[in-house]
Design an enzyme around this catalytic site. Structure first.
Site, PDB file in Angstrom:
ATOM      1  N   GLU A 221     -12.001   3.036   5.476  1.00  0.00           N
ATOM      2  CA  GLU A 221     -10.947   3.353   6.440  1.00  0.00           C
ATOM      3  C   GLU A 221     -10.892   4.873   6.647  1.00  0.00           C
ATOM      4  OE1 GLU A 221      -6.463   1.702   7.291  1.00  0.00           O
ATOM      5  OE2 GLU A 221      -6.753   2.905   5.493  1.00  0.00           O
TER       6      GLU A 221
ATOM      7  N   GLU B  39       0.824  -1.212   0.000  1.00  0.00           N
ATOM      8  CA  GLU B  39       0.000   0.000   0.000  1.00  0.00           C
ATOM      9  C   GLU B  39       0.856   1.259   0.000  1.00  0.00           C
ATOM     10  OE1 GLU B  39      -3.418   2.178   2.782  1.00  0.00           O
ATOM     11  OE2 GLU B  39      -2.269   0.481   3.566  1.00  0.00           O
TER      12      GLU B  39
END
Length: 259
Positions: free
Chosen positions: A240, A143
Site C-alpha cells: 500500500e 488498523e
C-alpha cells in the site's frame, strides 16, 4: 515465505480500476487488496479475480463519506445504525469475493462527542461487527493510522489497538499492522511485531518519508522481511504505497529485497 498483495487502490492506478487486476497478475502478484468494493458490482470483481487467479486478501468495511474526507464512522455515536448496515453490506460482498478478513477504519473523533463517548461507541461497534463476521467465518481487523496524515484519527497506536481488542472481549478481532503508519507514530517496528504477532493478521508496507516503495526511505525492509520469515508470519503483506515513478518502474524493489 513472503506473500505480497498488490493494493489496487494505490498501485497500477495509471489504469482504470477493473484493468488493474490483469496488470497485477502480469507483474507476478498472486494476491490483491483495495480500500472498497462498493462502487462496483461484486460479481464483476469476482470475475476478474477468477480470470487472473488472484486471491482478494482484504478490503475495508464502508467508511462513511470518503470523498468528503471521512475515514470511518465506527467511533461516531450518532451513526451506529449506519455502521451496522455497513457491516451487513461488507458481509454480502465478502461472500461473493471470497475475502476472509475485513478491516475497520475506525474514523476521526467527531467534534460532537467526548473521547470517552467515542471509545465506548467504538468498543460496542467492534464487538457487534466481530460477532457478525465470526458467524460468516470472517476475521475483523482494526488498523492504527498515523495522525500526521489523518489528523484526529481515533486509533493511532499498536498498544491502543491491543487494549481495544481486550475491551471488546472478542476472540475475532485482530490488528492490521501498517509498517508505514507505525513507523511515523512509534518506531520500534521489529520489536512491536515480535511482541504482538499473535494478534497481527495482516501487514501493509510503504517506506518513510513519502510513503513510496521500499528502498526509497529509512525503513530497513530487508531486515523486516527476514524477521517475518523467522517468526513464521503466515499472512499477506499488502503493498500500500505510492509508486514514486510509476508502478511498473518501481517494482524492482522486490528483487532488490530478495523477494
Amino acid at each position: 515465505m513472503t506473500k505480497l498483495a498488490a493494493n489496487l487502490t494505490m498501485l497500477f492506478n495509471e489504469l482504470a480500476f477493473m484493468e488493474r487486476f490483469e496488470a497485477a497478475a502480469r507483474a507476478g502478484f498472486r494476491g490483491v487488496e483495495f480500500l472498497f468494493p462498493y462502487a462496483f458490482h461484486a460479481d464483476q470483481i469476482a470475475d476478474k479475480l477468477n480470470l487472473y487467479q488472484l486471491d482478494l486478501v482484504l478490503h475495508n468495511l464502508p467508511a462513511g463519506k470518503w470523498e468528503a474526507g471521512e475515514r470511518g464512522i465506527a467511533c461516531h455515536p450518532d451513526r451506529v445504525g449506519e455502521f451496522q448496515d455497513g457491516v451487513g453490506e461488507a458481509i454480502k460482498s465478502a461472500r461473493i469475493l471470497g475475502v476472509k478478513q475485513l478491516n475497520c477504519l475506525v474514523g476521526i473523533q467527531p467534534q460532537n462527542a467526548s473521547r470517552e463517548q467515542a471509545q465506548q461507541t467504538l468498543v460496542d461497534n467492534l464487538r457487534f461487527a466481530a460477532e457478525k463476521l465470526k458467524d460468516e467465518g470472517l476475521k475483523l481487523l482494526v488498523e492504527p493510522i498515523n495522525t500526521f496524515d489523518i489528523p484526529g484519527f481515533f486509533l493511532s497506536g499498536t498498544g491502543q489497538a491491543v487494549e481495544l481488542i481486550r475491551a471488546t472481549g472478542s476472540d475475532n478481532l485482530f490488528v492490521q499492522y501498517d509498517i508505514y503508519h507505525m513507523q511515523r507514530m512509534e518506531g520500534e517496528i521489529a520489536n512491536t511485531i515480535r511482541a504482538n504477532l499473535p494478534l497481527i493478521k495482516h501487514i501493509q508496507l510503504a517506506d518513510n518519508p513519502g510513503r513510496f516503495e521500499p528502498g526509497t526511505g529509512e525503513i530497513n525492509y530487508r531486515y523486516l522481511f527476514k524477521l517475518l520469515d523467522e517468526l513464521n508470519y503466515e499472512g499477506w503483506i499488502g503493498c500500500e504505497y505510492k509508486p514514486k515513478d510509476g508502478t511498473l518502474a518501481g517494482l524492482g524493489w522486490r528483487e532488490a529485497h530478495g523477494i
